[in-house]
Design a protein around this motif. Structure first.
Motif, PDB file in Angstrom:
ATOM      1  N   LYS A 145      50.337  37.868  42.458  1.00 57.45           N
ATOM      2  CA  LYS A 145      51.114  36.942  41.579  1.00 57.45           C
ATOM      3  C   LYS A 145      50.260  36.326  40.456  1.00 57.45           C
ATOM      4  CE  LYS A 145      53.185  35.598  46.051  1.00 57.45           C
ATOM      5  NZ  LYS A 145      53.130  34.509  47.114  1.00 57.45           N
ATOM      6  N   ARG A 146      49.100  36.644  40.313  1.00 55.44           N
ATOM      7  CA  ARG A 146      48.446  36.028  39.156  1.00 55.44           C
ATOM      8  C   ARG A 146      48.807  36.834  37.917  1.00 55.44           C
ATOM      9  NH1 ARG A 146      44.566  32.197  40.637  1.00 55.44           N
ATOM     10  NH2 ARG A 146      44.052  32.227  38.356  1.00 55.44           N
ATOM     11  N   THR A 147      48.547  36.087  36.695  1.00 58.25           N
ATOM     12  CA  THR A 147      48.752  36.609  35.443  1.00 58.25           C
ATOM     13  C   THR A 147      47.634  37.361  34.510  1.00 58.25           C
ATOM     14  OG1 THR A 147      48.448  34.544  34.234  1.00 58.25           O
ATOM     15  CG2 THR A 147      50.694  35.063  35.334  1.00 58.25           C
ATOM     16  N   GLU A 148      46.561  37.439  35.351  1.00 61.49           N
ATOM     17  CA  GLU A 148      45.492  37.972  34.676  1.00 61.49           C
ATOM     18  C   GLU A 148      45.368  39.363  34.299  1.00 61.49           C
ATOM     19  OE1 GLU A 148      43.916  34.036  36.155  1.00 61.49           O
ATOM     20  OE2 GLU A 148      44.869  35.901  37.188  1.00 61.49           O
ATOM     21  N   ASP A 149      44.678  39.878  33.402  1.00 59.62           N
ATOM     22  CA  ASP A 149      44.766  41.389  33.169  1.00 59.62           C
ATOM     23  C   ASP A 149      43.912  42.105  34.064  1.00 59.62           C
ATOM     24  OD1 ASP A 149      45.227  43.833  32.061  1.00 59.62           O
ATOM     25  OD2 ASP A 149      43.610  43.647  30.428  1.00 59.62           O
ATOM     26  N   VAL A 150      42.708  41.791  34.287  1.00 59.75           N
ATOM     27  CA  VAL A 150      41.821  42.227  35.352  1.00 59.75           C
ATOM     28  C   VAL A 150      41.147  41.285  36.144  1.00 59.75           C
ATOM     29  CG1 VAL A 150      39.983  43.902  35.719  1.00 59.75           C
ATOM     30  CG2 VAL A 150      41.446  44.415  33.910  1.00 59.75           C
ATOM     31  N   ILE A 151      41.070  41.416  37.342  1.00 62.76           N
ATOM     32  CA  ILE A 151      40.366  40.475  38.378  1.00 62.76           C
ATOM     33  C   ILE A 151      39.241  41.259  39.071  1.00 62.76           C
ATOM     34  CG2 ILE A 151      40.735  38.912  40.211  1.00 62.76           C
ATOM     35  CD1 ILE A 151      43.545  38.337  39.546  1.00 62.76           C
ATOM     36  N   LEU A 152      38.147  40.811  38.889  1.00 68.29           N
ATOM     37  CA  LEU A 152      36.683  41.301  39.797  1.00 68.29           C
ATOM     38  C   LEU A 152      36.718  40.403  40.805  1.00 68.29           C
ATOM     39  CD1 LEU A 152      36.068  41.027  36.271  1.00 68.29           C
ATOM     40  CD2 LEU A 152      34.285  42.775  37.185  1.00 68.29           C
ATOM     41  N   VAL A 153      36.432  40.941  41.997  1.00 71.07           N
ATOM     42  CA  VAL A 153      36.224  40.604  43.342  1.00 71.07           C
ATOM     43  C   VAL A 153      35.128  40.935  43.944  1.00 71.07           C
ATOM     44  CG1 VAL A 153      37.078  40.008  45.479  1.00 71.07           C
ATOM     45  CG2 VAL A 153      38.723  40.469  43.438  1.00 71.07           C
TER      46      VAL A 153
ATOM     47  N   PRO B 104      36.914  49.532  31.395  1.00 72.11           N
ATOM     48  CA  PRO B 104      37.608  49.804  30.366  1.00 72.11           C
ATOM     49  C   PRO B 104      37.601  48.765  29.254  1.00 72.11           C
ATOM     50  CG  PRO B 104      38.985  49.305  32.310  1.00 72.11           C
ATOM     51  CD  PRO B 104      37.366  49.418  32.697  1.00 72.11           C
ATOM     52  N   ALA B 105      37.011  49.309  28.020  1.00 72.13           N
ATOM     53  CA  ALA B 105      37.072  48.374  26.914  1.00 72.13           C
ATOM     54  C   ALA B 105      38.397  47.785  26.439  1.00 72.13           C
ATOM     55  CB  ALA B 105      36.224  49.026  25.611  1.00 72.13           C
ATOM     56  N   ASP B 106      39.310  48.505  26.499  1.00 72.31           N
ATOM     57  CA  ASP B 106      40.789  48.057  26.443  1.00 72.31           C
ATOM     58  C   ASP B 106      41.434  46.945  27.044  1.00 72.31           C
ATOM     59  OD1 ASP B 106      40.904  49.962  28.054  1.00 72.31           O
ATOM     60  OD2 ASP B 106      42.901  50.798  27.050  1.00 72.31           O
ATOM     61  N   ARG B 107      40.687  46.615  28.178  1.00 71.12           N
ATOM     62  CA  ARG B 107      41.436  45.497  29.315  1.00 71.12           C
ATOM     63  C   ARG B 107      40.446  44.415  29.157  1.00 71.12           C
ATOM     64  NH1 ARG B 107      44.298  48.348  33.189  1.00 71.12           N
ATOM     65  NH2 ARG B 107      44.905  46.266  33.794  1.00 71.12           N
ATOM     66  N   GLU B 108      41.163  43.147  29.880  1.00 66.07           N
ATOM     67  CA  GLU B 108      40.603  41.956  29.516  1.00 66.07           C
ATOM     68  C   GLU B 108      39.943  41.527  30.984  1.00 66.07           C
ATOM     69  OE1 GLU B 108      41.719  38.594  26.771  1.00 66.07           O
ATOM     70  OE2 GLU B 108      43.602  39.893  26.469  1.00 66.07           O
ATOM     71  N   MET B 109      38.746  41.273  31.211  1.00 67.40           N
ATOM     72  CA  MET B 109      38.245  40.480  32.389  1.00 67.40           C
ATOM     73  C   MET B 109      38.495  39.181  32.410  1.00 67.40           C
ATOM     74  SD  MET B 109      37.189  43.692  33.564  1.00 67.40           S
ATOM     75  CE  MET B 109      37.689  45.088  32.203  1.00 67.40           C
ATOM     76  N   GLN B 110      39.326  38.759  33.085  1.00 66.31           N
ATOM     77  CA  GLN B 110      39.674  37.487  32.993  1.00 66.31           C
ATOM     78  C   GLN B 110      39.428  36.460  34.266  1.00 66.31           C
ATOM     79  OE1 GLN B 110      43.971  38.296  31.711  1.00 66.31           O
ATOM     80  NE2 GLN B 110      43.300  37.401  29.744  1.00 66.31           N
ATOM     81  N   LEU B 111      39.132  37.081  35.393  1.00 69.84           N
ATOM     82  CA  LEU B 111      38.859  36.077  36.393  1.00 69.84           C
ATOM     83  C   LEU B 111      37.740  36.738  37.513  1.00 69.84           C
ATOM     84  CD1 LEU B 111      39.549  33.507  38.297  1.00 69.84           C
ATOM     85  CD2 LEU B 111      41.467  34.948  39.355  1.00 69.84           C
TER      86      LEU B 111
END
Length: 228
Positions: free
Chosen positions: A153-161, A49-56
């Motif tokens: 508990k993390r504050t990132e928008d999107v996390i990839l695992v 999704p282009a409107d979400r931030e991949m942050q971790l």
């Protein structure tokens, strides 16, 4: 609000080709696996999704997961998204192919990733010290809950695992993952729930069924199924 999770299975590795290869310790990707990783890269760039931030990015320290991460997610890594190896996301089994390599070895092989925060017991999953990683239903389910609790508990928008089919299927998502396929999840709301209430995920319609690449089995799996 807790982060959205993009759960990715590593691409094809040597042991996925033939069960006879299960004796290979911490196997690498095959040529097809590298191709799958490159295909996944282009798909994710076009479909996340282009409107979400991949942050971790969180990655299993096993070689095939790290290799998949570096190929499929290089565009995020190059933009500054941090990569955190986490032993909790390793595969379940004690076979050589599902046992990792020591952190100094990994650091030498993948100098762009910081393995200093990795659980020092890794890759032990058989001795008393490695009890949290044992191939036992209770240990694997607890590991899944621990991994999810930290991400919740993390504050990132999107996390990839980037992880493994067995672990994600039996202890995290209850879904099958084909090599180099992915699924997107949100956490189930925990408002009003006690601390002992398990962390649960709900899959996005975008990947529900056969996964984001359309390659995965649609069968839903009960948590802990098949574990000793």
């Amino acid at each position: 609000m807790p982060p959205t999770l993009v759960l990715i299975r590593h691409a094809q590795a040597i042991h996925n080709v033939d069960r006879a290869n299960h004796f290979f310790p911490d196997p690498s990707l095959t040529d097809l696996g590298r191709q799958q990783s490159a295909e996944l890269r282009e798909h994710l760039k076009a479909h996340l999704p282009a409107d979400r931030e991949m942050q971790l990015i969180v990655v299993s320290p096993m070689r095939r997961a790290v290799q998949t991460c570096l190929i499929a997610l290089d565009w995020l890594i190059d933009s500054g998204v941090p990569v955190v190896p986490d032993a909790r996301w390793q595969e379940n089994y004690p076979k050589p192919c599902d046992t990792g390599s020591p952190a100094p070895e990994l650091a030498a092989e993948f100098p762009g990733i910081d393995f200093s925060g990795l659980d020092p017991v890794y890759p032990d999953k058989t001795s008393p010290a490695g009890a949290a990683y044992r191939y036992e239903k209770g240990a694997i389910l607890a590991r899944g809950q621990s991994a999810l609790a930290d991400l919740y508990k993390r504050t990132e928008d999107v996390i990839l695992v980037v992880s493994h089919s067995g672990f994600m299927r039996t202890a995290v998502a209850g879904q099958w993952f084909h090599n180099a396929d992915y699924r997107i999840f949100d956490f189930v709301d925990r408002e009003g729930k006690g601390e002992d209430e398990p962390y649960k995920l709900v899959e996005w319609a975008l990947t529900r069924g056969k996964g984001g690449m359309g390659r995965s089995n649609e069968v839903v799996v009960e948590f802990g199924e098949g574990l000793p």
